[in-house]
Design a protein around this motif. Structure first.
Motif, PDB file in Angstrom:
ATOM      1  N   PHE A 126       0.435  -1.193   0.153  1.00 50.52           N
ATOM      2  CA  PHE A 126       0.011  -0.262   0.024  1.00 50.52           C
ATOM      3  C   PHE A 126       1.079   1.691  -0.450  1.00 50.52           C
ATOM      4  O   PHE A 126      -0.061   2.660  -0.413  1.00 50.52           O
ATOM      5  CB  PHE A 126      -0.584  -0.206   1.287  1.00 50.52           C
ATOM      6  N   VAL A 127       1.805   1.519   0.560  1.00 52.09           N
ATOM      7  CA  VAL A 127       3.158   2.181   0.631  1.00 52.09           C
ATOM      8  C   VAL A 127       3.402   2.480  -0.409  1.00 52.09           C
ATOM      9  O   VAL A 127       4.127   3.413  -0.646  1.00 52.09           O
ATOM     10  CB  VAL A 127       3.868   2.270   2.275  1.00 52.09           C
ATOM     11  N   ILE A 128       3.879   1.961  -1.139  1.00 52.88           N
ATOM     12  CA  ILE A 128       4.869   2.403  -2.429  1.00 52.88           C
ATOM     13  C   ILE A 128       4.065   2.465  -4.263  1.00 52.88           C
ATOM     14  O   ILE A 128       2.911   1.839  -3.196  1.00 52.88           O
ATOM     15  CB  ILE A 128       5.616   0.851  -2.852  1.00 52.88           C
ATOM     16  N   SER A 129       4.921   2.934  -4.200  1.00 54.74           N
ATOM     17  CA  SER A 129       3.999   4.189  -5.633  1.00 54.74           C
ATOM     18  C   SER A 129       3.276   2.188  -6.375  1.00 54.74           C
ATOM     19  O   SER A 129       4.242   1.485  -6.757  1.00 54.74           O
ATOM     20  CB  SER A 129       4.722   4.808  -6.152  1.00 54.74           C
ATOM     21  N   GLN A 130       2.825   3.166  -7.825  1.00 56.03           N
ATOM     22  CA  GLN A 130       2.195   2.353  -8.867  1.00 56.03           C
ATOM     23  C   GLN A 130       3.332   1.689  -9.441  1.00 56.03           C
ATOM     24  O   GLN A 130       3.227   0.842  -9.997  1.00 56.03           O
ATOM     25  CB  GLN A 130       0.585   2.735  -9.371  1.00 56.03           C
ATOM     26  N   VAL A 131       4.537   3.053  -9.692  1.00 55.77           N
ATOM     27  CA  VAL A 131       5.250   2.671 -10.236  1.00 55.77           C
ATOM     28  C   VAL A 131       6.008   1.977 -10.367  1.00 55.77           C
ATOM     29  O   VAL A 131       6.005   1.293 -10.958  1.00 55.77           O
ATOM     30  CB  VAL A 131       5.866   4.555 -11.285  1.00 55.77           C
ATOM     31  N   VAL A 132       5.954   1.586  -9.287  1.00 56.22           N
ATOM     32  CA  VAL A 132       7.254   0.256  -8.385  1.00 56.22           C
ATOM     33  C   VAL A 132       6.513  -0.771  -8.025  1.00 56.22           C
ATOM     34  O   VAL A 132       7.034  -1.600  -8.880  1.00 56.22           O
ATOM     35  CB  VAL A 132       7.477   1.647  -7.318  1.00 56.22           C
ATOM     36  N   VAL A 133       4.549  -0.691  -7.925  1.00 49.52           N
ATOM     37  CA  VAL A 133       4.727  -2.376  -8.749  1.00 49.52           C
ATOM     38  C   VAL A 133       4.466  -2.354  -9.746  1.00 49.52           C
ATOM     39  O   VAL A 133       4.747  -3.209 -10.390  1.00 49.52           O
ATOM     40  CB  VAL A 133       3.183  -2.203  -7.858  1.00 49.52           C
ATOM     41  N   GLY A 134       4.368  -1.274 -10.662  1.00 48.21           N
ATOM     42  CA  GLY A 134       5.091  -1.893 -12.285  1.00 48.21           C
ATOM     43  C   GLY A 134       6.170  -2.415 -12.359  1.00 48.21           C
ATOM     44  O   GLY A 134       6.274  -3.580 -12.891  1.00 48.21           O
ATOM     45  N   LEU A 135       7.531  -2.234 -12.002  1.00 41.43           N
ATOM     46  CA  LEU A 135       8.090  -2.271 -12.611  1.00 41.43           C
ATOM     47  C   LEU A 135       8.498  -3.718 -11.706  1.00 41.43           C
ATOM     48  O   LEU A 135       9.562  -4.599 -12.360  1.00 41.43           O
ATOM     49  CB  LEU A 135       9.687  -1.556 -11.798  1.00 41.43           C
ATOM     50  N   VAL A 136       8.279  -4.248 -10.909  1.00 39.13           N
ATOM     51  CA  VAL A 136       8.460  -4.957 -10.377  1.00 39.13           C
ATOM     52  C   VAL A 136       7.222  -6.209 -10.706  1.00 39.13           C
ATOM     53  O   VAL A 136       8.525  -7.538 -10.692  1.00 39.13           O
ATOM     54  CB  VAL A 136       7.781  -4.928  -9.088  1.00 39.13           C
ATOM     55  N   PHE A 137       6.693  -5.785 -10.693  1.00 36.82           N
ATOM     56  CA  PHE A 137       5.883  -7.212 -11.917  1.00 36.82           C
ATOM     57  C   PHE A 137       6.485  -7.079 -13.228  1.00 36.82           C
ATOM     58  O   PHE A 137       6.498  -8.716 -14.379  1.00 36.82           O
ATOM     59  CB  PHE A 137       4.220  -7.166 -11.732  1.00 36.82           C
ATOM     60  N   THR A 138       6.752  -6.517 -13.747  1.00 41.23           N
ATOM     61  CA  THR A 138       7.502  -6.304 -15.073  1.00 41.23           C
ATOM     62  C   THR A 138       8.603  -7.573 -15.422  1.00 41.23           C
ATOM     63  O   THR A 138       8.726  -8.110 -15.931  1.00 41.23           O
ATOM     64  CB  THR A 138       7.624  -4.625 -15.789  1.00 41.23           C
ATOM     65  N   TRP A 139       9.067  -7.042 -14.408  1.00 43.37           N
ATOM     66  CA  TRP A 139      10.354  -7.893 -13.799  1.00 43.37           C
ATOM     67  C   TRP A 139      10.049  -9.792 -13.560  1.00 43.37           C
ATOM     68  O   TRP A 139      10.562 -10.348 -13.561  1.00 43.37           O
ATOM     69  CB  TRP A 139      11.306  -7.669 -12.758  1.00 43.37           C
ATOM     70  N   PHE A 140       8.804  -9.250 -12.610  1.00 47.24           N
ATOM     71  CA  PHE A 140       8.714 -10.787 -12.141  1.00 47.24           C
ATOM     72  C   PHE A 140       7.380 -12.060 -12.917  1.00 47.24           C
ATOM     73  O   PHE A 140       8.220 -12.613 -13.687  1.00 47.24           O
ATOM     74  CB  PHE A 140       7.192 -10.438 -11.722  1.00 47.24           C
ATOM     75  N   TYR A 141       7.315 -11.055 -15.044  1.00 44.17           N
ATOM     76  CA  TYR A 141       6.605 -11.801 -15.691  1.00 44.17           C
ATOM     77  C   TYR A 141       8.150 -11.980 -17.312  1.00 44.17           C
ATOM     78  O   TYR A 141       8.063 -12.388 -17.942  1.00 44.17           O
ATOM     79  CB  TYR A 141       5.580 -11.132 -16.090  1.00 44.17           C
ATOM     80  N   ASP A 142       9.095 -10.976 -16.714  1.00 43.39           N
ATOM     81  CA  ASP A 142       9.969 -10.887 -17.480  1.00 43.39           C
ATOM     82  C   ASP A 142      10.578 -12.704 -18.110  1.00 43.39           C
ATOM     83  O   ASP A 142      10.601 -13.616 -17.583  1.00 43.39           O
ATOM     84  CB  ASP A 142      11.627 -10.419 -16.701  1.00 43.39           C
ATOM     85  N   PRO A 143      10.262 -13.166 -19.443  1.00 39.64           N
ATOM     86  CA  PRO A 143      10.162 -14.228 -19.913  1.00 39.64           C
ATOM     87  C   PRO A 143      11.935 -14.455 -19.666  1.00 39.64           C
ATOM     88  O   PRO A 143      12.096 -15.951 -20.029  1.00 39.64           O
ATOM     89  CB  PRO A 143       9.675 -14.585 -21.356  1.00 39.64           C
ATOM     90  N   SER A 144      12.631 -13.715 -19.224  1.00 42.13           N
ATOM     91  CA  SER A 144      13.905 -14.761 -19.743  1.00 42.13           C
ATOM     92  C   SER A 144      15.013 -14.469 -18.082  1.00 42.13           C
ATOM     93  O   SER A 144      15.266 -15.797 -18.175  1.00 42.13           O
ATOM     94  CB  SER A 144      15.283 -13.075 -20.481  1.00 42.13           C
ATOM     95  N   PHE A 145      14.732 -13.810 -17.106  1.00 39.59           N
ATOM     96  CA  PHE A 145      15.308 -14.039 -15.874  1.00 39.59           C
ATOM     97  C   PHE A 145      13.725 -13.453 -14.792  1.00 39.59           C
ATOM     98  O   PHE A 145      14.028 -13.836 -12.847  1.00 39.59           O
ATOM     99  CB  PHE A 145      16.172 -12.788 -15.867  1.00 39.59           C
ATOM    100  N   GLY A 146      12.704 -13.560 -14.924  1.00 38.63           N
ATOM    101  CA  GLY A 146      11.833 -13.365 -14.268  1.00 38.63           C
ATOM    102  C   GLY A 146      10.988 -14.597 -13.753  1.00 38.63           C
ATOM    103  O   GLY A 146      11.280 -15.996 -13.220  1.00 38.63           O
ATOM    104  N   LEU A 147      11.208 -14.701 -12.127  1.00 46.70           N
ATOM    105  CA  LEU A 147      10.663 -14.848 -11.664  1.00 46.70           C
ATOM    106  C   LEU A 147       9.628 -16.312 -11.391  1.00 46.70           C
ATOM    107  O   LEU A 147      10.093 -17.239 -11.424  1.00 46.70           O
ATOM    108  CB  LEU A 147      10.648 -14.538  -9.632  1.00 46.70           C
ATOM    109  N   LEU A 148       8.763 -15.687 -12.095  1.00 50.17           N
ATOM    110  CA  LEU A 148       7.540 -16.511 -12.936  1.00 50.17           C
ATOM    111  C   LEU A 148       8.068 -17.593 -13.354  1.00 50.17           C
ATOM    112  O   LEU A 148       7.910 -18.690 -13.279  1.00 50.17           O
ATOM    113  CB  LEU A 148       6.566 -15.714 -13.411  1.00 50.17           C
ATOM    114  N   ASN A 149       9.217 -17.499 -14.563  1.00 50.48           N
ATOM    115  CA  ASN A 149       9.357 -17.924 -15.432  1.00 50.48           C
ATOM    116  C   ASN A 149      10.349 -19.211 -14.932  1.00 50.48           C
ATOM    117  O   ASN A 149      10.759 -20.557 -15.518  1.00 50.48           O
ATOM    118  CB  ASN A 149       9.671 -17.651 -16.192  1.00 50.48           C
ATOM    119  N   VAL A 150      11.197 -18.895 -13.869  1.00 51.68           N
ATOM    120  CA  VAL A 150      11.862 -19.519 -13.075  1.00 51.68           C
ATOM    121  C   VAL A 150      11.832 -21.035 -12.053  1.00 51.68           C
ATOM    122  O   VAL A 150      11.603 -22.252 -12.145  1.00 51.68           O
ATOM    123  CB  VAL A 150      12.667 -18.956 -12.589  1.00 51.68           C
TER     124      VAL A 150
END
Length: 297
Positions: free
Chosen positions: A115-139
């Protein structure tokens, strides 16, 4: 009435007005006036700098044949439906955090953090999370022998991926509302329910939830507004892509009014008016339903 009593009466009457006046003026100038100004601009063909050309309802007529508008509208409907999951999720997390167990302060901090972090940070975090090369989801998928998934590059899944990212902070917000509401629950009603052998689901449905109606009302209104104005996550994570498949009305309005599409302020204002009307209809229906429920009791 004596002069002193009349003076005290006038002071009591004027005090609320004087305290509310700045907020009312601020609200009128920055909210109400821009709404009517947008309605007026939507009737013109205007690039934001030159002279306005009155076109009447032409911008709205053009919307009816705009495929990108319907894609954005469809995505907003998906946002509206799925974003409502934040309310029950926030409620159940609040019920969990309302317990007295070891380490509860740490749990509260972890759930409060989005709740205390900005939407921009949330967007960046999940962009990395979904990244097909090194994202945690695909790991994680790789651990089960599953191939990489390009969530933000797939027209079918991109909107759901962004919504999932938005649910993270929205659930935290609803959780905070319900924690506040649970602190105001009447303990005597809880005890009376226990004496009547109410527990589990019956205790929640018949005793706790009715006392959480104010929190639920705020949660629904804020969640609806958040779903309909979902601009920042779309902008950060996909910029409306791939091929415009993740656009929502707020982002499409920005594209038409301020982007490379020719600075069509009138057309962008027409999209904004449609978005405003959808928001008002949705919230009005909910308010009427709540009023009828309260009147029924």
């Amino acid at each position: 009435m004596s002069a002193s009593r009349a003076s005290r009466f006038n002071q009591r009457s004027l005090a609320p007005v004087l305290f509310l006046a700045p907020a009312i003026l601020f609200f009128m100038f920055y909210v109400i006036f821009p709404i009517f100004q947008s309605m007026q601009i939507s009737l013109y063909d205007w690039d934001g700098l030159g002279d306005k050309t009155f076109v009447g309802m032409d911008n709205y007529v053009e919307l009816m044949d705009d495929e990108a508008f319907y894609t954005s509208l469809k995505n907003n409907v998906i946002w509206l439906v799925l974003y409502m999951l934040a309310i029950p999720a926030g409620l159940f997390i609040a019920l969990f955090l309302n317990q007295t167990v070891f380490g509860m302060r740490l749990y509260k901090s972890l759930f409060f953090f989005p709740f205390v972090i900005s939407q921009v940070v949330v967007g960046l975090v999940f962009t990395w999370f979904y990244d097909p090369s090194f994202g945690l989801l695909n790991v994680i998928l790789g651990w089960f022998g599953l191939g990489p998934v390009t969530i933000l590059g797939d027209e079918t899944w991109v909107t759901y991926g962004i919504i999932f990212a938005g649910l993270w902070p929205q659930t935290a917000y609803c959780m905070i509302l319900y924690i506040t509401g649970l602190n105001a629950v009447d303990p005597e009603q809880i005890e009376a329910g226990r004496l009547d052998n109410a527990k589990g689901w019956n205790m929640l449905w018949y005793i706790i939830l009715p006392q959480l109606k104010p929190a639920t009302f705020i949660a629904i209104v804020v969640t609806v507004i958040g779903a309909l104005r979902s601009f920042d996550l779309v902008s950060i994570m996909t910029a409306g892509g791939p091929w415009g498949s993740s656009r929502v009305l707020a982002y499409y309005m920005y594209e038409k009014a301020f982007s490379e599409y020719g600075f069509r302020m009138g057309y962008g204002a027409a999209i904004a008016v449609v978005l405003f009307l959808i928001m008002m209809i949705y919230i009005t229906v909910f308010l009427v339903k709540m009023y009828r429920d309260e009147k029924g009791h």
